[in-house]
Each structure stands twice: as structure tokens, then as C-alpha cells.
Design an enzyme around this catalytic site. Structure first.
Site, PDB file in Angstrom:
ATOM      1  N   ARG A 148     -41.672 -15.678  17.995  1.00 18.80           N
ATOM      2  CA  ARG A 148     -42.265 -16.955  18.397  1.00 18.80           C
ATOM      3  C   ARG A 148     -43.551 -16.661  19.152  1.00 18.80           C
ATOM      4  O   ARG A 148     -43.602 -15.732  19.977  1.00 18.80           O
ATOM      5  CB  ARG A 148     -41.313 -17.751  19.301  1.00 18.80           C
ATOM      6  CG  ARG A 148     -40.159 -18.420  18.562  1.00 18.80           C
ATOM      7  CD  ARG A 148     -40.633 -19.561  17.661  1.00 18.80           C
ATOM      8  NE  ARG A 148     -39.562 -20.251  16.991  1.00 18.80           N
ATOM      9  CZ  ARG A 148     -39.084 -19.947  15.773  1.00 18.80           C
ATOM     10  NH1 ARG A 148     -39.609 -18.952  15.079  1.00 18.80           N
ATOM     11  NH2 ARG A 148     -38.118 -20.660  15.232  1.00 18.80           N
TER      12      ARG A 148
ATOM     13  N   HIS B 272     -47.102 -18.362   9.956  1.00 19.21           N
ATOM     14  CA  HIS B 272     -45.662 -18.514  10.186  1.00 19.21           C
ATOM     15  C   HIS B 272     -44.892 -18.517   8.854  1.00 19.21           C
ATOM     16  O   HIS B 272     -44.269 -19.521   8.482  1.00 19.21           O
ATOM     17  CB  HIS B 272     -45.382 -19.795  10.990  1.00 19.21           C
ATOM     18  CG  HIS B 272     -44.086 -19.727  11.752  1.00 19.21           C
ATOM     19  ND1 HIS B 272     -43.911 -20.197  13.019  1.00 19.21           N
ATOM     20  CD2 HIS B 272     -42.873 -19.220  11.395  1.00 19.21           C
ATOM     21  CE1 HIS B 272     -42.672 -20.002  13.425  1.00 19.21           C
ATOM     22  NE2 HIS B 272     -42.014 -19.400  12.436  1.00 19.21           N
TER      23      HIS B 272
ATOM     24  N   GLU C  11     -49.570 -23.311  17.661  1.00 20.73           N
ATOM     25  CA  GLU C  11     -49.392 -23.162  16.234  1.00 20.73           C
ATOM     26  C   GLU C  11     -49.536 -24.529  15.595  1.00 20.73           C
ATOM     27  O   GLU C  11     -48.859 -25.459  16.068  1.00 20.73           O
ATOM     28  CB  GLU C  11     -47.983 -22.626  15.963  1.00 20.73           C
ATOM     29  CG  GLU C  11     -47.930 -21.637  14.846  1.00 20.73           C
ATOM     30  CD  GLU C  11     -46.593 -20.905  14.835  1.00 20.73           C
ATOM     31  OE1 GLU C  11     -45.678 -21.450  14.210  1.00 20.73           O
ATOM     32  OE2 GLU C  11     -46.492 -19.823  15.453  1.00 20.73           O
TER      33      GLU C  11
HETATM   34  C1  GLV Z   1     -38.659 -19.423  11.628  1.00 21.41           C
HETATM   35  O1  GLV Z   1     -39.489 -19.242  12.437  1.00 21.41           O
HETATM   36  C2  GLV Z   1     -37.268 -19.378  11.936  1.00 21.41           C
HETATM   37  O2  GLV Z   1     -36.910 -19.350  13.129  1.00 21.41           O
HETATM   38  O3  GLV Z   1     -36.465 -19.390  11.007  1.00 21.41           O
END
Ligand code: GLV
Length: 328
Positions: free
Chosen positions: A240, A288, A269
Site C-alpha cells: 500500500r 496498482h 493514488e
Molecule cells: C490490491 O491491492 C489488493 O489488496 O488486493
């Protein structure tokens, strides 16, 4: 008897939608953008289940709005820092995530970033496209070797362990730091435990971050930590964004405190196009996409759908985060 109402906040793989549509009255928010807040709140009030993504804020206000009718929020992600789990539990609303099904795909991306930054893949591609590759030169684009180097994994959960397995294929020495020691992984794979974060940072050529975002891990990598890393080291984050202090990271990359970074996640983000990090050539940033293979995104959506159906039928949910609400 009317069918339970389910709201899905994004178009998801059809298999998962079909599964839900067969047994529920299904509404899928059209398009790729997340629904506005007022829509989320109204669906929380009027639905039995919601299938959400990391961009949907499932907080106290929303869960209180759902109290009474909303039985389950299935988050289509392994991370659930967007869900206020404590409030969900207080209001008797089950929450679930999608672990396991995305583990290998996310580890693949962490490794892709390690390779891309070290071997300057994106920088090279950019120059080729811009017509700036005119000669083969002995030192052009020469970065560090990945094979035979040392990797520190921060957070030895399932994804961390998969990254370690890939690293052994590259003959890397693998260290890890985690509040919970994993003797099993040490025995089975030969990963070496670091008793504290500084030791893990100091030893590594590559540091790969795999911790969930919690109050304790927010900005876990800041100026002090970056200064402990080797000036030749590369930091990779696929967990994250807020686990790393981006301002400190920018300064460390700019000033040669560390050599490079590969980020699949940022704070904020999406990262704004004029963010200073994007002015640096020693950073690779992906949008991401840790779990973004077709098979994995389908498996995640199916798992989220199965959690919803199980909850609505009073059966065991495959991956419930707060099972204490199930027997109330
Ligand atoms: C993506 O970031 C997830 O947590 O699956």
C-alpha cells in the site's frame, strides 16, 4: 420471497456477476469509475450485500447506514484498509477479502519491478521510442545484477513468501523482517530472520515491501529508514502506498541516498502527473496492478461473490474477516 439485493460497485468479470445474478437481484455500477458517495450510501441502506473494491470507502457512516439490512461487504482485494472492520463488526455486518488467489500474481509483479528497476527496462524502452538510442555503449543502462544479490522482504505473509521463492531462482540471499517470526519458512526455504527493521534494511540490495497498511505500518519507510539502506539499493513496494513516505522517498532518490524504486502503489493514488517522483528516471511506477492478470482478477471476483452468497444463505463464508458476527 423477494431475492436479496446485491450492489456491485464496478463492472467485474462476467463469471462472478453471473454467479450472483443466478440467486440475487443484482445491480452493477456501470463503467470503470467508482460510484459517487451518495450512491454508495443509498445502496448500503437498500441492499443486503455489497461487492466493493479498494477505491470504495467503507467507513462508519456507510456501515451505520447499512445497519439492519446490509449483511455483508465483500471487498475484491486482499488488502482491506478501506474497510472499517471494527464498525462492520459492531453493526453485525460481515466483511471479507480475497487472499490466496492473488498471491502468486502479486509476487510476480514485485519481481517484475525488481528486474525493471535494476535492469533499467523502462528507461531503455523510453529512450528507444524517443529515438535516443543511437549507439551501443558499454556503460549505457548498466545497472546492478539481480541474480546473486541480497533481498530483504518486509512482511513475510503469503505474498512475501512467494517473492522469496522467486528470489531463490535468482540465487539471491533472502532476509525478512516481520513482527511474527516464521520458523517454518526459515526451515523450508532458507529465508533468514532479521530481528529488527534496521538490520533488514542495512543488509539488502533490494527491499520489497509486503506489509498491510495499518496505523503501525503507515510511513514505516521514511527518511530515517531510507538512510539505513545502501546507496546502491532498490526499494520495491507492491503493498500500500502510505507504507512508504513518498516525500522522503523522492528526496532519497534525488539525492542518491538509494539507487532506485519500483512502486505499484503510491500515496496518493492515482499519483498526480506532476508529482516529483515522476520526474526521476530511477523510478518505475505501475498503476496498482499487482493482481492484474485476467485469471487472478476473475478468481478474486468469484471469491468475493462466493462470500456474498454464503453469507446470504447462512453458510460458512470462505474468507470472512470478522467471523464473530456470523452467529449473532
Ligand atoms: C490490491 O491491492 C489488493 O489488496 O488486493
Amino acid at each position: 420471497m423477494p431475492q436479496p439485493r446485491v450492489f456491485v460497485t464496478r463492472r467485474l468479470p462476467q463469471e462472478a456477476l453471473d454467479l450472483l445474478a443466478a440467486e440475487t437481484e443484482l445491480e452493477v455500477w456501470p463503467g470503470d469509475e467508482h460510484p459517487p458517495r451518495d450512491v454508495l450510501l443509498s445502496r448500503a441502506r437498500g441492499c443486503d450485500a455489497m461487492l466493493t473494491t479498494i477505491e470504495d470507502r467503507i467507513d462508519e457512516e456507510l456501515l451505520a447506514a447499512g445497519k439492519g439490512r446490509l449483511k455483508v461487504v465483500a471487498n475484491c482485494a486482499v488488502g482491506f484498509d478501506n474497510v472499517d472492520l471494527q464498525s462492520a463488526t459492531q453493526h453485525g455486518i460481515a466483511a471479507s477479502n480475497t487472499p490466496q488467489v492473488l498471491t502468486k500474481t502479486t509476487a510476480d509483479l514485485a519481481f517484475a519491478l525488481i528486474l525493471a528497476v535494476a535492469r533499467r527496462v523502462v528507461e531503455g524502452d523510453r529512450d528507444v521510442r524517443a529515438g535516443q538510442w543511437n549507439h551501443w555503449r558499454p556503460f549505457a543502462y548498466a545497472g546492478p545484477d539481480v541474480h546473486g544479490s541480497t533481498l530483504s522482504i518486509l512482511g513475510m505473509g503469503q505474498i512475501g513468501l512467494e517473492v522469496a521463492k522467486r528470489a531463490f531462482g535468482f540465487e539471491m540471499a533472502v532476509y525478512y523482517y516481520d513482527p511474527i517470526r516464521r520458523p517454518e519458512a526459515e526451515r523450508q526455504y532458507g529465508v533468514r530472520f532479521c530481528h529488527d527493521l534496521p538490520s533488514a534494511l542495512k543488509v539488502a540490495d533490494f527491499v520489497s515491501v509486503h506489509t498491510p497498511l495499518t496505523p503501525e505500518t503507515r510511513h514505516m519507510i521514511g527518511q530515517k529508514e531510507l538512510r539505513l539502506m545502501k546507496p546502491t539499493a532498490i526499494l520495491v513496494n507492491t503493498s500500500r502506498g502510505p507504507v512508504v513516505d513518498n516525500t522522503a522517498l523522492y528526496e532519497a532518490l534525488r539525492d542518491g541516498i538509494i539507487a532506485g524504486a519500483g512502486l505499484d502503489v503510491t500515496e496518493p493514488e492515482p499519483i498526480p502527473a506532476d508529482h516529483p517522483l515522476l520526474s526521476l528516471s530511477n523510478v518505475v511506477i505501475t498503476p496498482h496492478i499487482g493482481s492484474a492478470s485476467l485469471a487472478t482478477r476473475t478468481a478474486m471476483a468469484l471469491l468475493a461473490a462466493r462470500n456474498i452468497l454464503a453469507r446470504l444463505k447462512g453458510e460458512d463464508m470462505p474468507t470472512c474477516l470478522n467471523p464473530e458476527v456470523l452467529n449473532r
